[in-house]
Design an enzyme around this catalytic site. Structure first.
Site, PDB file in Angstrom:
ATOM      1  N   GLU A 241      39.409  47.359  71.956  1.00  0.00           N
ATOM      2  CA  GLU A 241      39.694  47.287  70.521  1.00  0.00           C
ATOM      3  C   GLU A 241      38.916  48.340  69.734  1.00  0.00           C
ATOM      4  O   GLU A 241      38.326  48.054  68.693  1.00  0.00           O
ATOM      5  CB  GLU A 241      39.395  45.878  69.982  1.00  0.00           C
ATOM      6  CG  GLU A 241      40.254  44.814  70.649  1.00  0.00           C
ATOM      7  CD  GLU A 241      40.133  43.425  70.053  1.00  0.00           C
ATOM      8  OE1 GLU A 241      39.042  43.072  69.589  1.00  0.00           O
ATOM      9  OE2 GLU A 241      41.135  42.691  70.084  1.00  0.00           O
ATOM     10  N   ASP A 314      43.915  36.089  75.146  1.00  0.00           N
ATOM     11  CA  ASP A 314      42.907  35.988  74.082  1.00  0.00           C
ATOM     12  C   ASP A 314      42.834  34.588  73.477  1.00  0.00           C
ATOM     13  O   ASP A 314      43.273  34.401  72.338  1.00  0.00           O
ATOM     14  CB  ASP A 314      43.245  37.010  72.965  1.00  0.00           C
ATOM     15  CG  ASP A 314      42.110  37.159  71.975  1.00  0.00           C
ATOM     16  OD1 ASP A 314      41.019  36.662  72.252  1.00  0.00           O
ATOM     17  OD2 ASP A 314      42.336  37.781  70.915  1.00  0.00           O
ATOM     18  N   GLU A 342      39.595  30.251  66.094  1.00  0.00           N
ATOM     19  CA  GLU A 342      40.390  31.393  65.631  1.00  0.00           C
ATOM     20  C   GLU A 342      41.878  31.108  65.752  1.00  0.00           C
ATOM     21  O   GLU A 342      42.657  31.451  64.856  1.00  0.00           O
ATOM     22  CB  GLU A 342      40.030  32.641  66.460  1.00  0.00           C
ATOM     23  CG  GLU A 342      40.912  33.836  66.155  1.00  0.00           C
ATOM     24  CD  GLU A 342      40.554  35.096  66.952  1.00  0.00           C
ATOM     25  OE1 GLU A 342      39.609  35.046  67.769  1.00  0.00           O
ATOM     26  OE2 GLU A 342      41.218  36.126  66.737  1.00  0.00           O
TER      27      GLU A 342
HETATM   28  C1  GCV Z   1      35.030  39.935  68.272  1.00  0.00           C
HETATM   29  C2  GCV Z   1      40.049  38.907  69.452  1.00  0.00           C
HETATM   30  C3  GCV Z   1      39.555  38.584  68.074  1.00  0.00           C
HETATM   31  C4  GCV Z   1      38.491  39.571  67.632  1.00  0.00           C
HETATM   32  C5  GCV Z   1      37.367  39.564  68.658  1.00  0.00           C
HETATM   33  C6  GCV Z   1      37.960  39.944  70.012  1.00  0.00           C
HETATM   34  C7  GCV Z   1      36.922  39.919  71.104  1.00  0.00           C
HETATM   35  O1  GCV Z   1      40.790  40.062  69.441  1.00  0.00           O
HETATM   36  O2  GCV Z   1      40.625  38.569  67.176  1.00  0.00           O
HETATM   37  O3  GCV Z   1      38.017  39.179  66.370  1.00  0.00           O
HETATM   38  O4  GCV Z   1      36.342  40.449  68.303  1.00  0.00           O
HETATM   39  O5  GCV Z   1      38.965  39.022  70.345  1.00  0.00           O
HETATM   40  O6  GCV Z   1      36.814  38.885  71.746  1.00  0.00           O
HETATM   41  O7  GCV Z   1      36.233  40.903  71.289  1.00  0.00           O
END
Ligand code: GCV
Length: 651
Positions: A241, A314, A342
């Site tokens: 990411e 995820d 989340e």
């Molecule tokens: C901390 C997902 C979440 C992100 C998170 C990522 C990760 O994509 O939406 O907020 O980032 O996982 O676990 O690194």
């Protein structure tokens, strides 16, 4: 009626309803009554005891009750355990209990930023209160709550790490936090940014094979251990990411992890290197962690653990376990669970997450034949020679809200994560029951129905959000409501729901079979073949592994399309049942918590209908079939659904 007068009556009614064993919010610190366990037992610390460092014995003898441990922390765990037994009515009789933890390291990952915001946090700002005076009492309470359930590590900052966390002023602050938590057996860890040498140290590169970069990390690690002698180690999100990592320099994850591991090794520190990556080459994101990490098996230092999310994508409401757990026999692995909600309605929805965590840990990978469960692998039972330490991580749901987690039921997943990490043999149900007893009341008129509600809550959320293996139908970015149609210009395909559901006029679901992305073959037999075949694939995962015709006959006798509608409807109805149940629970709960939970259930019910209306109508445009008569018909139009999303996103 005069408002003040009516409030006074309401309060009086609430007070008169209190039963003697009813726990009021003011009396307690979540499931604890105080930070110090108050138990009647003689404590014996015997360093020669042959037991895990954190273990303890509770023993009744004619001379009295004893807690015996190897050190003060083991004794503290023993005291909290006895306290729990007393509070849950299990302390009478002739106790002879030996407890040792299932995992050596039971760690919370805080996604807390240095500006005190929390990524995916829904309970207020960071409890560390960076930049403000150290909130000593708050941190002490946090440490006590964690010690009482066996958690012994905290990664203080976000995996999307700011390099500044390694600045000397922040390290001083981290040391102060470590000092407060040490008496409770909690070690601190930090998430680090792979580019720190360049961004913070002003170096030309952060290449892990560069001698000066290695030197920079060694000096930084020495500085940390000078301040915090029991510092636990680093957590790293690299090349994921948009985060920097060794691949930026043509190096591998092993090169990156090993460089940090070498710096930490002299102090017994560890590296938790995350497998949440996106290999650009794979057409299926579910394949990517295996694609990147399996070729590196055997190349990692012995103080590196690969930290793997429970599922391959995820933290979705339901995923199969990540196949990577069964694919690395020469590398220590640990699981990462998400306690913060989340993808479960934030702190608005009542969802007890232990069944999600257990579903992964209990899954059999078959890597060394039947019984090679994820828990057996990560506790070092399958490949004992490579596990110098074992660990499990949970992404915290903790903030500065008065009830710590935003929803009065959300602390159950924090509590449960700790209890599970300590003892994998306790069931989700047993954990939920003891949490209810300590947090609310042990009156069975309350505990039994509420336990049932908690135990069904995960399946209810799956039903109204993403039944049958649907995944990532979430709204863009904030991941709260439904947005299966989401289309953001220029965005990565694998960040958009349509990539995952692949609905068309023929059917719906991601074909991960041998004629699709081949993801099924990342699993060992017999799972690979079970998942590959539509007739044997578990129905709860069919849309994860198959593109299924709308008319496919389900075991219920319904078509796939009817079953989808039925599941969404069932999810809404279950939440409506929770609302009715909660009405009846009023006599057993203090008014403040009763009203707060009632208000949240109202949001959850409205959100469940929102999900149902969005998804059945949207997917109906592909199935071209009517919504069956025996389920509730949508109340909102698609336009109204989208408007709600827009209002929400704007908030
Ligand atoms: C901390 C997902 C979440 C992100 C998170 C990522 C990760 O994509 O939406 O907020 O980032 O996982 O676990 O690194």
């Amino acid at each position: 009626m005069n408002k003040v007068f009516s409030m006074a009556i309401a309060t009086a009614i609430a007070i008169s309803c209190c039963t003697p064993d009813q726990q009021s919010k003011e009396d307690r610190l979540l499931w604890l009554t105080s930070t110090e366990p108050d138990v009647e037992a003689e404590v014996v610390v015997d360093p020669t005891l042959e037991i895990h460092d954190d273990g303890f014995i509770i023993r009744d003898t004619p001379e009295g009750r004893y807690i015996i441990a190897k050190n003060d922390i083991g004794a503290l765990y023993g005291k909290y355990a006895l306290d729990r037994l007393e509070k849950t009515g299990q302390a009478s009789g002739n106790l002879e209990i030996l407890e040792e933890p299932s995992y050596d390291r039971r760690i919370l990952n805080h996604w807390d930023n240095l500006d005190n915001s929390i990524e995916r946090g829904y309970a207020g700002g960071s409890i560390w209160q960076w930049g403000e005076p150290v909130p000593v009492e708050q941190i002490r309470k946090y440490a006590a709550l964690n010690a009482s359930i066996g958690i012994n590590g905290s990664v203080l900052n976000n995996v999307n790490a700011a390099p500044e966390i390694l600045r000397s002023d922040y390290l001083g602050r981290v040391a102060e936090i470590a000092d407060i938590m040490r008496p409770y057996g909690i070690r601190v860890y930090l998430a680090v940014n792979f580019s720190s040498p360049a961004v913070l140290g002003g170096m030309e590169t952060s290449d892990p094979l560069d001698t000066e970069v290695k030197q920079w990390w060694s000096e930084k690690v020495a500085e940390i251990y000078g301040l915090i002698p029991d510092f636990g180690g680093f957590l790293v999100k690299a090349n994921s990411e948009g985060r920097p990592g060794p691949q930026d320099f043509g190096r591998t994850h092993a090169d990156g992890a090993n460089m940090l591991a070498d710096a930490l090794k002299p102090y017994d520190g560890i590296v938790m290197w995350r497998a949440f990556v996106y290999a650009p080459s794979s057409p299926d994101r579910a394949n990517q962690a295996c694609d990147e990490f399996v070729p590196l098996d055997g190349q990692f230092r012995d103080n590196v653990l690969i930290q793997i999310k429970n599922g391959p994508i995820d933290f979705q409401p339901r995923e199969p376990f990540s196949p990577l757990f069964g694919r690395m026999s020469k590398t220590a692995l640990m699981a990462e669970m998400q306690i913060t909600q989340e993808y479960f309605g934030w702190s608005n929805h009542l969802v007890y997450l232990l069944p999600v965590f257990k579903e992964c840990l209990d899954s059999d990978t078959y890597c060394e034949g039947a019984g090679s469960t994820v828990s057996a692998i990560t506790t070092g039972k399958i490949y004992p020679e490579i596990y110098n330490t074992t660990a499990i991580a949970g992404v915290a749901n903790i903030g500065r809200d008065e009830n710590w987690c935003g929803h009065d039921f959300a602390s159950s997943s924090w509590y449960g994560f700790g209890r599970m990490a300590w003892n994998l043999d306790i069931t989700s149900e047993e954990i939920a029951k003891e949490w209810i007893q300590q947090t609310f009341t042990d009156d069975p008129a309350f505990t039994e129905p509420v336990l049932k509600m908690m135990m069904t809550s995960r399946e209810a959320a799956v039903d109204y959000m993403m039944p049958l293996g649907f995944h990532h139908l979430f709204a863009w970015e904030h991941h709260y409501g439904p947005e299966p149609w989401c289309d953001v210009e220029g965005a990565r395909e694998d960040w958009m729901p349509r990539y995952y559901h692949k609905a068309d006029s023929c059917g719906v679901g991601f074909d991960r079979t041998r004629s699709g992305s081949g993801n099924v073959d990342q699993y060992h037999e017999p799972l690979a073949s079970i998942y590959n075949d539509l007739s044997t694939c578990p129905e709860d995962l069919i849309l994860w592994f198959h593109h299924v015709p709308w008319t496919h006959a389900m075991s219920s006798g319904r078509t796939l399309w009817e079953e989808i509608c039925h599941r969404y409807d069932r999810g809404v109805k279950t939440v409506q049942e929770y609302q009715a149940l909660w009405e009846e629970m009023k006599p057993y709960v203090d008014l403040a918590r009763w009203e707060a939970v009632k208000a949240k259930l109202e949001i959850q019910e409205s959100d469940a209908r929102w999900w149902r209306d969005a998804c059945v109508q949207y997917f109906g445009t592909f199935s071209a079939m009517p919504i069956p008569d025996d389920v509730a018909q949508p109340e909102m139009t698609i336009e109204e659904v989208k408007n709600k999303l827009a209002i929400f996103a704007a908030d």
